[in-house]
Design a protein around this motif. Structure first.
Motif, mmCIF file in Angstrom:
data_model
loop_
_atom_site.group_PDB
_atom_site.id
_atom_site.type_symbol
_atom_site.label_atom_id
_atom_site.label_comp_id
_atom_site.label_asym_id
_atom_site.label_seq_id
_atom_site.Cartn_x
_atom_site.Cartn_y
_atom_site.Cartn_z
ATOM 1 N N MET A 202 25.284 -6.000 -20.966
ATOM 2 C CA MET A 202 26.603 -5.832 -20.357
ATOM 3 C C MET A 202 26.798 -6.851 -19.239
ATOM 4 O O MET A 202 27.903 -7.388 -19.058
ATOM 5 N N SER A 203 25.736 -7.150 -18.487
ATOM 6 C CA SER A 203 25.808 -8.200 -17.458
ATOM 7 C C SER A 203 26.200 -9.525 -18.091
ATOM 8 O O SER A 203 27.013 -10.277 -17.547
ATOM 9 N N GLU A 204 25.622 -9.813 -19.248
ATOM 10 C CA GLU A 204 25.916 -11.074 -19.922
ATOM 11 C C GLU A 204 27.359 -11.122 -20.400
ATOM 12 O O GLU A 204 28.014 -12.164 -20.321
ATOM 13 N N LEU A 205 27.880 -9.997 -20.871
ATOM 14 C CA LEU A 205 29.294 -9.940 -21.260
ATOM 15 C C LEU A 205 30.188 -10.262 -20.069
ATOM 16 O O LEU A 205 31.103 -11.093 -20.166
ATOM 17 N N ILE A 206 29.918 -9.627 -18.929
ATOM 18 C CA ILE A 206 30.752 -9.850 -17.746
ATOM 19 C C ILE A 206 30.624 -11.296 -17.274
ATOM 20 O O ILE A 206 31.616 -11.941 -16.895
ATOM 21 N N ASN A 207 29.404 -11.843 -17.306
ATOM 22 C CA ASN A 207 29.205 -13.242 -16.926
ATOM 23 C C ASN A 207 30.048 -14.173 -17.783
ATOM 24 O O ASN A 207 30.733 -15.068 -17.280
ATOM 25 N N LEU A 208 30.014 -13.964 -19.065
ATOM 26 C CA LEU A 208 30.722 -14.858 -19.969
ATOM 27 C C LEU A 208 32.239 -14.689 -19.870
ATOM 28 O O LEU A 208 32.988 -15.648 -20.044
ATOM 29 N N ILE A 217 38.781 -8.133 -13.828
ATOM 30 C CA ILE A 217 37.934 -7.174 -14.544
ATOM 31 C C ILE A 217 37.782 -5.899 -13.722
ATOM 32 O O ILE A 217 37.370 -5.943 -12.557
ATOM 33 N N LEU A 218 38.118 -4.769 -14.347
ATOM 34 C CA LEU A 218 37.880 -3.453 -13.745
ATOM 35 C C LEU A 218 36.683 -2.832 -14.453
ATOM 36 O O LEU A 218 36.616 -2.871 -15.689
ATOM 37 N N LEU A 219 35.759 -2.280 -13.709
ATOM 38 C CA LEU A 219 34.615 -1.603 -14.307
ATOM 39 C C LEU A 219 34.887 -0.107 -14.356
ATOM 40 O O LEU A 219 35.274 0.496 -13.359
ATOM 41 N N ASN A 220 34.661 0.470 -15.516
ATOM 42 C CA ASN A 220 34.842 1.910 -15.679
ATOM 43 C C ASN A 220 33.501 2.592 -15.905
ATOM 44 O O ASN A 220 32.694 2.141 -16.710
ATOM 45 N N TYR A 221 33.274 3.670 -15.174
ATOM 46 C CA TYR A 221 32.043 4.458 -15.283
ATOM 47 C C TYR A 221 32.288 5.769 -14.560
ATOM 48 O O TYR A 221 33.310 5.953 -13.897
ATOM 49 N N ILE A 222 31.360 6.707 -14.706
ATOM 50 C CA ILE A 222 31.484 7.947 -13.954
ATOM 51 C C ILE A 222 30.679 7.803 -12.655
ATOM 52 O O ILE A 222 29.703 7.057 -12.613
ATOM 53 N N PRO A 223 31.095 8.490 -11.576
ATOM 54 C CA PRO A 223 30.490 8.250 -10.256
ATOM 55 C C PRO A 223 28.973 8.328 -10.209
ATOM 56 O O PRO A 223 28.334 7.554 -9.480
ATOM 57 N N ASN A 224 28.349 9.218 -10.983
ATOM 58 C CA ASN A 224 26.893 9.329 -10.912
ATOM 59 C C ASN A 224 26.167 8.180 -11.607
ATOM 60 O O ASN A 224 24.933 8.150 -11.655
ATOM 61 N N LYS A 234 23.963 -7.004 -10.313
ATOM 62 C CA LYS A 234 22.915 -7.874 -9.757
ATOM 63 C C LYS A 234 22.756 -9.142 -10.586
ATOM 64 O O LYS A 234 22.398 -10.193 -10.068
ATOM 65 N N ASN A 235 23.002 -9.021 -11.880
ATOM 66 C CA ASN A 235 22.816 -10.153 -12.783
ATOM 67 C C ASN A 235 24.120 -10.870 -13.120
ATOM 68 O O ASN A 235 24.165 -11.683 -14.036
ATOM 69 N N VAL A 236 25.186 -10.533 -12.380
ATOM 70 C CA VAL A 236 26.477 -11.186 -12.593
ATOM 71 C C VAL A 236 26.650 -12.281 -11.551
ATOM 72 O O VAL A 236 26.515 -12.043 -10.341
ATOM 73 N N THR A 237 26.955 -13.486 -12.002
ATOM 74 C CA THR A 237 27.032 -14.644 -11.101
ATOM 75 C C THR A 237 28.298 -14.643 -10.264
ATOM 76 O O THR A 237 28.257 -14.771 -9.046
ATOM 77 N N ASN A 238 29.442 -14.494 -10.901
ATOM 78 C CA ASN A 238 30.729 -14.565 -10.213
ATOM 79 C C ASN A 238 31.343 -13.171 -10.103
ATOM 80 O O ASN A 238 31.868 -12.630 -11.067
ATOM 81 N N LYS A 239 31.286 -12.586 -8.909
ATOM 82 C CA LYS A 239 31.785 -11.223 -8.718
ATOM 83 C C LYS A 239 33.218 -11.175 -8.199
ATOM 84 O O LYS A 239 33.798 -10.102 -8.030
ATOM 85 N N LYS A 240 33.806 -12.340 -7.963
ATOM 86 C CA LYS A 240 35.127 -12.394 -7.326
ATOM 87 C C LYS A 240 36.234 -11.684 -8.116
ATOM 88 O O LYS A 240 37.036 -10.948 -7.531
ATOM 89 N N PRO A 241 36.301 -11.873 -9.458
ATOM 90 C CA PRO A 241 37.406 -11.199 -10.172
ATOM 91 C C PRO A 241 37.059 -9.788 -10.644
ATOM 92 O O PRO A 241 37.743 -9.245 -11.502
ATOM 93 N N ILE A 242 35.987 -9.195 -10.071
ATOM 94 C CA ILE A 242 35.514 -7.894 -10.556
ATOM 95 C C ILE A 242 35.870 -6.794 -9.557
ATOM 96 O O ILE A 242 35.597 -6.922 -8.353
ATOM 97 N N TYR A 243 36.446 -5.724 -10.068
ATOM 98 C CA TYR A 243 36.808 -4.564 -9.239
ATOM 99 C C TYR A 243 36.028 -3.354 -9.775
ATOM 100 O O TYR A 243 36.268 -2.903 -10.883
#
Length: 622
Positions: A202-208, A217-224, A234-243
């Motif tokens: 999944m890190s690689e998907l977000i990187n690419l 990019i919005l990340l969806n998950y449950i709080p826990n 941690k393995n994502v290089t560019n975090k600027k467009p990620i929410y």
């Protein structure tokens, strides 16, 4: 006025799908009052639904208690329903049905319980209309009211208010989203870790995505799942467009946020079902234990696509049961590596969503799975090359060490650009194989002979084994032995096994063994369940030559140990070898072939001592 009840305990996706029944029964009986018996954590998915008049909610844990279940059963009985739909079809719903006194009770044809219902239907195994049985089978319960099944409205719906969508947009704006570029919501995890595409993938998907497309990019998950999300980032290089903090407090707020996005890319599950119900394009990654035929809903529409292990390794499902996959899903998930999945997502973004990449396409996509080197030593193997290369095509690196073949072996291998072909003068099998191991770049080695065939089941087992979390350093593989096309079941070959899969830095061949080379491994080797087919006997003449070579090398090995032949070696040992193969190891059950094999191996034993005697004679002359 008629009254109907729909019983669908959980989960959100199931509740959403079951709500289709309400919409369709209202189309038949516009004045019917429809109630929905629902898990309290899923009721918000039904809010504002114009086809449902009343929601009866419950706590799932409490409903398992007999007094609580009895209380609900009594309440439902008092409602005097004309029709009860039971798509849940579990013990709790059957208990309610038993005391309901409804005139029409509709469910599925299940053993022991069908007499509780007035109408039962056999669930279909394959879909016909909307690509998934999860919807079509629930709609089967509407069959008594529709002459033509295809006229049923199969589309799920979540009825969001304009104000909910506007509030979600405001929330996103406050977080910094400008809505000036496409917004992709990424469902980074399934309901649990074991039902999620691996975190590093999944890190690689977000990187690419961030490197190749101008998107938010919005990340969806449950709080826990916050800790797992942090590990992904941690393995994502560019975090600027990620929410990663625009989640929504409940399913409706999440749905409203999603409604403001361009598309959802996610592990298949509730989020994907939600997106399809609000008409948002989806690309879903299926768990290996789930199937499109059950949950690949609406993929006949252009905007919904998915990826499944079946797309690349359909043979997995011939070799492993769903129960086995569920027990240890990790190695099966890892088969769906980024180099297999991401090109499909790239195509989806460009062709379906019409999002142009910054460059031409994705940059080189890593596989990330443990890499395998296929090794082989060869001499005059031109007849077996095509089959061998087809069998080991799953390897990441192929290295051939050839002993200066005199046939067309070299030219045939050189036609394959992915093969590294090395020539080395042959001294003995052990040195040749240890040299080959030293050339490998990867941690895992497969070392098959060219006269061996690797069945599909064994290929899959090798891939799932190296992808497992707990692996041995080496693995034995049993062999089916063939003589001129006939499977030899006895003659000493019944339990023939060899180590063919091992870790490069944990294993080597014993240096003082020139023939019938032995693997040295500090730990106990494991066993693979699938066998290889060994076609060593193509003809008697060719195998005589092979055994003659083995006899010569074995003689050299014995000579180095200063062994001298005597009467016992010349007469007793060859005779005993024949007796062992033909009688003790039941070679006579293999018919004429068993006799020939026993005779050839007796000759092999005799020849090695003749060669040993020659070496001593030559030594005396020096």
């Amino acid at each position: 006025m008629k009254k109907a009840l729909i019983i669908q305990n959980k989960y959100i996706g199931d509740v959403l799908v079951a709500s289709i029944i309400a919409k369709n029964i209202k189309s038949v009986f516009p004045d019917i009052e429809v109630h929905f018996f629902c898990y309290n954590k899923a009721i918000s998915i039904l809010d504002n639904n114009p086809y449902i008049n009343k929601i009866i909610d419950f706590d799932d844990t409490e409903l398992k208690k007999i007094p609580v279940l009895w209380k609900y059963a009594q309440c439902i009985r008092k409602e005097k329903y004309d029709i009860i739909f039971d798509p849940y079809a579990k013990l709790q719903s059957r208990f309610i049905i038993l005391f309901s006194n409804a005139k029409r009770r509709i469910s599925f044809n299940k053993p022991f319980f069908k007499n509780l219902y007035t109408d039962v239907f056999l669930e279909e195994k394959y879909p016909k209309i909307v690509c998934c049985t999860s919807i079509e089978n629930r709609c089967l319960l509407l069959t008594p009211f529709f002459q033509d099944f295809s006229t049923i409205n199969f589309q799920t719906e979540i009825f969001l208010k304009d104000s909910e969508i506007a509030d979600a947009r405001k929330l996103m704006s406050q977080a910094g989203i400008t809505f000036s570029k496409p917004i992709l919501m990424i469902g980074v995890l399934g309901s649990v870790l074991d039902k999620s595409w691996p975190l590093e993938y999944m890190s690689e998907l977000i990187n690419l995505l961030t490197q190749n497309f101008n998107v938010d990019i919005l990340l969806n998950y449950i709080p826990n799942q916050k800790k797992e999300v942090e590990n992904i980032l941690k393995n994502v290089t560019n975090k600027k467009p990620i929410y990663s903090n625009i989640l929504g407090k409940n399913i409706r707020e999440f749905s409203a946020i999603l409604k403001n996005c361009t598309a959802l890319i996610a592990n298949e599950g509730g989020a994907v079902n939600t997106a399809k119900a609000i008409d948002i394009p989806t690309f879903s990654i299926f768990s290996p234990h789930k199937f499109r035929k059950d949950w690949g809903c609406y993929e006949n529409l252009f905007i919904h696509k998915s990826f499944h292990l079946m797309d690349i390794f359909p043979e997995v499902y011939q070799e492993f049961s769903i129960k086995e996959i569920l027990k240890n899903p990790t190695p099966f998930y890892k088969l769906m590596s980024p180099d297999k999945v991401l090109p499909n997502i790239d195509k989806y973004l460009q062709e379906v969503l019409k999002i142009s990449p910054k460059g031409k396409t994705f940059s080189k996509i890593p596989s990330l799975h443990p890499k395998i080197t296929a090794l082989a030593i060869t001499y005059n193997e031109e007849a077996n090359i095509d089959r061998y290369l087809n069998d080991i095509s799953f390897a990441d690196e192929i290295i051939i060490v050839d002993s200066y073949s005199t046939d067309n072996t070299k030219n045939k291998f050189l036609k394959y650009p992915n093969v590294k072909f090395i020539e080395r003068k042959f001294d003995n099998f052990t040195n040749q194989k240890n040299f080959a191991i030293s050339q490998a770049s990867n941690d895992w080695i497969i070392f098959f002979d060219l006269d061996e065939h690797i069945p599909e089941g064994l290929k899959i087992e090798i891939l799932t084994t190296v992808n497992s979390e707990n692996t041995k350093d080496a693995y034995w593989v049993y062999r089916n032995f063939f003589f001129s096309g006939k499977h030899i079941k006895y003659s000493g070959w019944k339990n023939d096994k060899v180590i063919r899969l091992f870790k490069k830095n944990k294993v080597h061949y014993r240096e003082n063994k020139f023939v019938h080379e032995e693997i040295i491994c500090d730990t106990k080797a494991g066993f693979l369940k699938h066998k290889i087919d060994h076609f060593s006997f193509n003809s008697i003449d060719s195998y005589h030559k092979k055994l003659n070579q083995y006899a010569s090398l074995k003689a050299e090995e014995l000579f180095k140990k200063r062994k001298k032949p005597n009467f016992f070696h010349y007469y007793i040992k060859p005779a005993f070898r024949f007796f062992s193969h033909y009688f003790l190891q039941l070679g006579f059950l293999d018919g004429k072939s068993g006799y020939i094999i026993a005779k050839m191996y007796a000759q092999y034993v005799l020849d090695r001592y003749k060669y040993l005697d020659q070496l001593w004679n030559e030594n005396r002359k020096l």
